[in-house]
Write a protein that holds these residues in place. Sequence first.
Motif, PDB file in Angstrom:
ATOM      1  N   LYS A 197       0.858  -1.189   0.000  1.00 29.99           N
ATOM      2  CA  LYS A 197       0.000   0.000   0.000  1.00 29.99           C
ATOM      3  C   LYS A 197       0.889   1.233   0.000  1.00 29.99           C
ATOM      4  CE  LYS A 197      -4.090  -2.051   0.975  1.00 29.99           C
ATOM      5  NZ  LYS A 197      -3.719  -3.406   0.628  1.00 29.99           N
ATOM      6  N   ARG A 198       0.382   2.271  -0.645  1.00 25.71           N
ATOM      7  CA  ARG A 198       1.063   3.559  -0.600  1.00 25.71           C
ATOM      8  C   ARG A 198       0.641   4.279   0.672  1.00 25.71           C
ATOM      9  NH1 ARG A 198      -1.207   3.888  -5.649  1.00 25.71           N
ATOM     10  NH2 ARG A 198      -2.170   5.892  -5.145  1.00 25.71           N
ATOM     11  N   TYR A 199       1.416   5.287   1.043  1.00 22.74           N
ATOM     12  CA  TYR A 199       1.160   6.055   2.261  1.00 22.74           C
ATOM     13  C   TYR A 199      -0.273   6.597   2.271  1.00 22.74           C
ATOM     14  CZ  TYR A 199       1.607   9.641   5.845  1.00 22.74           C
ATOM     15  OH  TYR A 199       1.415  10.418   6.951  1.00 22.74           O
ATOM     16  N   ASN A 200      -0.687   7.240   1.176  1.00 16.93           N
ATOM     17  CA  ASN A 200      -2.031   7.825   1.128  1.00 16.93           C
ATOM     18  C   ASN A 200      -3.131   6.779   1.181  1.00 16.93           C
ATOM     19  OD1 ASN A 200      -1.351  10.520   1.209  1.00 16.93           O
ATOM     20  ND2 ASN A 200      -1.115  10.679  -1.013  1.00 16.93           N
TER      21      ASN A 200
ATOM     22  N   PHE B 166       9.832   4.647  -5.449  1.00 22.21           N
ATOM     23  CA  PHE B 166       9.872   4.646  -6.909  1.00 22.21           C
ATOM     24  C   PHE B 166      10.211   6.058  -7.376  1.00 22.21           C
ATOM     25  CE2 PHE B 166       6.998   1.301  -5.599  1.00 22.21           C
ATOM     26  CZ  PHE B 166       7.396   0.226  -6.394  1.00 22.21           C
ATOM     27  N   THR B 167      11.325   6.190  -8.080  1.00 25.90           N
ATOM     28  CA  THR B 167      11.784   7.521  -8.499  1.00 25.90           C
ATOM     29  C   THR B 167      11.844   7.678 -10.022  1.00 25.90           C
ATOM     30  OG1 THR B 167      14.077   6.787  -8.381  1.00 25.90           O
ATOM     31  CG2 THR B 167      13.176   7.867  -6.427  1.00 25.90           C
TER      32      THR B 167
ATOM     33  N   PRO C 126       5.197  12.054  -9.873  1.00 28.78           N
ATOM     34  CA  PRO C 126       5.704  12.357  -8.531  1.00 28.78           C
ATOM     35  C   PRO C 126       6.314  11.118  -7.873  1.00 28.78           C
ATOM     36  CG  PRO C 126       3.334  12.069  -8.433  1.00 28.78           C
ATOM     37  CD  PRO C 126       3.738  11.933  -9.889  1.00 28.78           C
ATOM     38  N   LEU C 127       7.140  11.356  -6.898  1.00 23.18           N
ATOM     39  CA  LEU C 127       7.781  10.304  -6.132  1.00 23.18           C
ATOM     40  C   LEU C 127       6.708   9.429  -5.493  1.00 23.18           C
ATOM     41  CD1 LEU C 127      10.627   9.482  -4.829  1.00 23.18           C
ATOM     42  CD2 LEU C 127       9.806  10.757  -2.870  1.00 23.18           C
ATOM     43  N   MET C 128       6.882   8.115  -5.551  1.00 21.28           N
ATOM     44  CA  MET C 128       5.897   7.211  -4.963  1.00 21.28           C
ATOM     45  C   MET C 128       6.597   6.293  -3.964  1.00 21.28           C
ATOM     46  SD  MET C 128       3.135   4.784  -6.869  1.00 21.28           S
ATOM     47  CE  MET C 128       4.042   3.265  -7.010  1.00 21.28           C
ATOM     48  N   VAL C 129       5.997   6.124  -2.789  1.00 16.42           N
ATOM     49  CA  VAL C 129       6.533   5.247  -1.750  1.00 16.42           C
ATOM     50  C   VAL C 129       5.487   4.184  -1.457  1.00 16.42           C
ATOM     51  CG1 VAL C 129       7.392   5.108   0.616  1.00 16.42           C
ATOM     52  CG2 VAL C 129       7.887   7.122  -0.754  1.00 16.42           C
ATOM     53  N   GLU C 130       5.948   2.945  -1.371  1.00 17.70           N
ATOM     54  CA  GLU C 130       5.049   1.823  -1.143  1.00 17.70           C
ATOM     55  C   GLU C 130       5.558   1.009   0.043  1.00 17.70           C
ATOM     56  OE1 GLU C 130       3.123  -0.336  -4.738  1.00 17.70           O
ATOM     57  OE2 GLU C 130       4.861  -1.516  -4.116  1.00 17.70           O
ATOM     58  N   TYR C 131       4.645   0.539   0.865  1.00 16.74           N
ATOM     59  CA  TYR C 131       4.987  -0.258   2.041  1.00 16.74           C
ATOM     60  C   TYR C 131       4.425  -1.662   1.882  1.00 16.74           C
ATOM     61  CZ  TYR C 131       6.070   4.269   4.042  1.00 16.74           C
ATOM     62  OH  TYR C 131       6.611   5.507   4.278  1.00 16.74           O
ATOM     63  N   SER C 132       5.212  -2.646   2.278  1.00 18.66           N
ATOM     64  CA  SER C 132       4.764  -4.033   2.216  1.00 18.66           C
ATOM     65  C   SER C 132       5.397  -4.812   3.366  1.00 18.66           C
ATOM     66  CB  SER C 132       5.154  -4.661   0.873  1.00 18.66           C
ATOM     67  OG  SER C 132       6.561  -4.630   0.712  1.00 18.66           O
ATOM     68  N   LEU C 133       4.826  -5.975   3.650  1.00 22.07           N
ATOM     69  CA  LEU C 133       5.369  -6.832   4.700  1.00 22.07           C
ATOM     70  C   LEU C 133       6.650  -7.503   4.216  1.00 22.07           C
ATOM     71  CD1 LEU C 133       2.101  -8.619   5.895  1.00 22.07           C
ATOM     72  CD2 LEU C 133       3.377  -6.870   7.123  1.00 22.07           C
ATOM     73  N   THR C 134       7.638  -7.573   5.073  1.00 28.22           N
ATOM     74  CA  THR C 134       8.855  -8.337   4.782  1.00 28.22           C
ATOM     75  C   THR C 134       8.553  -9.811   5.066  1.00 28.22           C
ATOM     76  OG1 THR C 134       9.653  -8.148   7.055  1.00 28.22           O
ATOM     77  CG2 THR C 134      10.354  -6.421   5.490  1.00 28.22           C
ATOM     78  N   ASP C 135       9.502 -10.678   4.748  1.00 29.85           N
ATOM     79  CA  ASP C 135       9.328 -12.096   5.089  1.00 29.85           C
ATOM     80  C   ASP C 135       9.181 -12.257   6.600  1.00 29.85           C
ATOM     81  OD1 ASP C 135       9.409 -12.907   2.436  1.00 29.85           O
ATOM     82  OD2 ASP C 135      11.547 -13.389   2.487  1.00 29.85           O
ATOM     83  N   PHE C 136       9.978 -11.495   7.347  1.00 29.35           N
ATOM     84  CA  PHE C 136       9.855 -11.514   8.816  1.00 29.35           C
ATOM     85  C   PHE C 136       8.475 -11.013   9.248  1.00 29.35           C
ATOM     86  CE2 PHE C 136      10.952  -9.333  12.991  1.00 29.35           C
ATOM     87  CZ  PHE C 136      10.950 -10.499  13.735  1.00 29.35           C
ATOM     88  N   GLY C 137       7.998  -9.945   8.622  1.00 29.88           N
ATOM     89  CA  GLY C 137       6.675  -9.400   8.921  1.00 29.88           C
ATOM     90  C   GLY C 137       5.561 -10.393   8.623  1.00 29.88           C
TER      91      GLY C 137
END
Length: 115
Positions: free
Chosen positions: A37-40, A72-73, A77-88
Amino acid sequence: MYKVDDKSYPCCTSVTMRFIGGKWKAVILFYLIDGAKRYNELRKLIPTITERTLSLQLKQLEEDNIIDRKVFTEKPPLMVEYSLTDFGKTLLPVLKEITKWGQDAVEISKKITKN
């Protein structure tokens, strides 16, 4: 005793809560179960969280290697995405049980009302 970042914890439960405790961390992780998911997007999914709190919680989860932050650059505009790591992702059974308990509690508890 267990140690995380030079802080001692008396049991495994307190270690778990160190990573997902608080009002918002488990909620953020719940919304990342289905994918990145993105921040927004997270802000819209969790309308009662402040921007500052969301930023701080995301930063802590990233520092703990629970989530991954991908920037992502290639194009503005600049886009930031968050996801679960393998540990997460190892937290998925815990998060699903917390969610199930909450759903059951709505049916059982007289203190909880659904808007």
